[in-house]
Design an enzyme around this catalytic site. Structure first.
Site, PDB file in Angstrom:
ATOM      1  CG  ASP A 192      -0.389  -0.565   2.458  1.00  0.00           C
ATOM      2  OD1 ASP A 192       0.808  -0.909   2.484  1.00  0.00           O
ATOM      3  OD2 ASP A 192      -1.122  -0.669   3.449  1.00  0.00           O
ATOM      4  CD  GLU A 230      -3.588   4.155   6.820  1.00  0.00           C
ATOM      5  OE1 GLU A 230      -4.584   3.984   7.548  1.00  0.00           O
ATOM      6  OE2 GLU A 230      -2.464   3.695   7.098  1.00  0.00           O
TER       7      GLU A 230
END
Length: 389
Positions: free
Chosen positions: A74, A133
Site C-alpha cells: 500500500d 487508509e
C-alpha cells in the site's frame, strides 16, 4: 542487479518525504515507476489502470509458470503532522507516512528488484495499491476489474510493519490476523419542545441514552466469549440549548470483528436494536452501515501454514507467533477474493502505528526483503494449488 540495502534505505527516505493521501498519490506513483523502470527487463511489464490512476501493477513473467503469485504494497499516507524530527521528515505539511507504508513500498521494491535480476519460475504480480487508509483501494481495484487476464493472481501476499516486534522479525498466525471494521451512523428523530413540558415532546436524547446502553450488550450477550468483537460509539451529538428538548440525536461508531460472520451478526443485532427503539420510544431511527473493503484479514490455512513453516526454519529469519489485532486493513477484502496471507514485519519503535512520532528501524527493510524472497522462491517449488474464491 538487486537494489542494495543502502539504496533501499535512500528510496525509503525519499518516499517518506513525499507522503500523499488516499487517491492523491501522484508523486509517489511517479517515483515508484521511475525506480521500477530502471530495473526493467524483457520479461517485465508495467500497467497503470485507467480506472485507478495512482495504482501500479508490475508483472514479472516466470520461466515455467504454474501460477501467478501476487504481492501487494500500500502506498498512501495519513493526515498526521510529523513530529519525529528526522532529517528526512515529510515535506508535505499535515501529511505523514505514520503507518509505515513507505517501508511497505520499499520492501516490495527490494523483492521486485531481486526477481528482476533472478528470474522467477512462477509469474509474480506486484500491486502498489493506493488508498488503504481510506477509500477502500483494494476493493476499488477489484471492482474495477484490475485483476483480470494475466494480471489476475492465483494467490496474494502482503505485509504490515509492526513497531512492537524486533526489527526484521516476521510475525504471523493461522486464522485471522486483523479484524474487519464497519462504520455506523445512527440518526434519531423525535419531537422537540420546551424543557418544562416533556409530555408534549419526544426526547431524542433519552432515546439515544437507552440505545447507547443497549448497544453495549451486543458483544457481552451475542458474541462467543472466547472470540473477540468490539462495538465503540466514539461520537454523539444532540440538542442546541439546555432548556429545549432535543428533536434530533446522532451517534457515530465502529464495529470490529475477527470474522466476517461475526461482523454480520453484530450488524444484525444493531439493526434489531434500532428497530426496537422506534417501537419503544415512538421515534424514527436511521441506521447506516459502511464496511467498504475493510473485511477481516483471514489468512488461508494451507498457504499460511507453509509461510510459517518456512519462516520458522529459515536461518536468517526471526519468526514470532502473533495474536490477532483489532486494527483494520483493506487487504482483508482481497483475501476474501484470492487465497493468501498477510504477515507482520517488525520495525521496533516506541511509537505506535498512526503516531506522529513513528520512526521504523531501517534495518528491518533488508531483513524483510531476504525473508520474502526466500519464501516466494520456496513457494514456487511446491506443486499444490489453492482454489480461488
Amino acid at each position: 542487479m538487486s537494489l542494495t540495502e543502502a539504496e533501499l534505505i535512500q528510496i525509503r527516505r525519499h518516499l517518506h518525504q513525499i507522503p500523499e493521501l488516499a487517491l492523491q498519490e501522484v508523486q509517489t506513483h511517479a517515483y515508484l515507476r521511475s525506480v521500477i523502470e530502471q530495473l526493467a527487463t524483457p520479461f517485465m511489464e508495467l500497467k497503470t489502470p485507467a480506472e485507478l490512476p495512482t495504482a501500479l501493477l508490475v508483472l514479472i513473467k516466470g520461466t515455467a509458470p504454474r501460477r501467478t503469485i501476487g504481492y501487494r504494497a500500500d502506498i498512501d499516507a495519513l493526515p498526521v503532522t510529523e513530529a519525529t524530527g528526522l532529517p528526512y521528515a515529510s515535506k508535505h505539511p499535515g501529511v505523514m507516512h505514520a503507518c509505515g507504508h513507505d517501508v511497505h513500498m520499499t520492501v516490495a521494491l527490494g523483492v521486485l528488484s531481486y526477481f528482476a535480476s533472478h528470474r522467477p519460475q512462477d509469474n509474480l504480480l506486484f500491486f502498489f495499491q493506493p488508498a488503504e487508509e481510506s477509500e477502500n483501494g483494494g476493493k476499488l481495484a477489484y471492482e474495477a476489474g484490475v485483476f483480470t487476464g494475466q494480471w489476475r493472481p492465483d494467490e496474494f501476499y502482503g505485509l504490515h510493519d509492526n513497531p512492537e516486534l524486533p526489527a526484521g522479525a516476521i510475525g504471523c498466525r493461522l486464522g485471522t490476523l486483523f479484524a474487519g471494521t464497519t462504520e455506523f451512523n445512527i440518526e434519531i428523530e423525535g419531537v422537540g419542545g420546551h424543557a418544562a413540558f416533556p409530555h408534549q415532546a419526544n426526547d431524542a436524547v433519552v432515546a439515544m441514552g437507552t440505545l447507547i446502553t443497549q448497544i453495549q450488550t451486543i458483544v457481552a450477550r451475542n458474541v462467543d466469549p472466547i472470540q473477540s468483537g468490539v462495538v465503540t460509539i466514539g461520537k454523539v451529538q444532540a440538542g442546541t440549548i439546555r432548556n429545549v428538548i432535543a428533536d434530533h440525536a446522532r451517534l457515530e461508531g465502529t464495529i470490529r470483528g475477527l470474522t466476517q460472520a461475526m461482523i454480520l451478526t453484530i450488524d444484525e443485532r444493531l439493526k434489531a436494536l434500532c428497530q426496537g427503539l422506534e417501537t419503544a420510544f415512538g421515534v424514527k431511527v436511521k441506521l447506516t452501515l459502511n464496511q467498504g473493503g475493510y473485511w477481516p484479514v483471514e489468512n488461508n490455512p494451507a498457504l499460511t501454514k507453509h509461510l510459517i513453516e518456512y519462516m520458522r526454519s529459515a536461518p536468517a529469519v526471526n519468526y514470532v507467533e502473533t495474536a490477532p489485532a483489532m486494527t483494520g486493513e483493506d487487504f482483508g477484502y482481497l483475501l476474501a477474493k484470492f487465497p493468501g496471507t498477510m504477515f507482520w514485519l517488525g520495525v521496533d519503535c516506541n511509537a505506535q502505528l498512526h503516531s506522529a512520532k513513528l520512526a521504523p528501524q531501517e534495518k528491518a527493510i533488508q531483513a524483510g526483503v531476504t525473508a520474502i524472497t526466500g519464501f516466494l522462491t520456496a513457494r514456487m517449488q511446491q506443486n499444490y494449488e489453492v482454489t480461488a474464491k
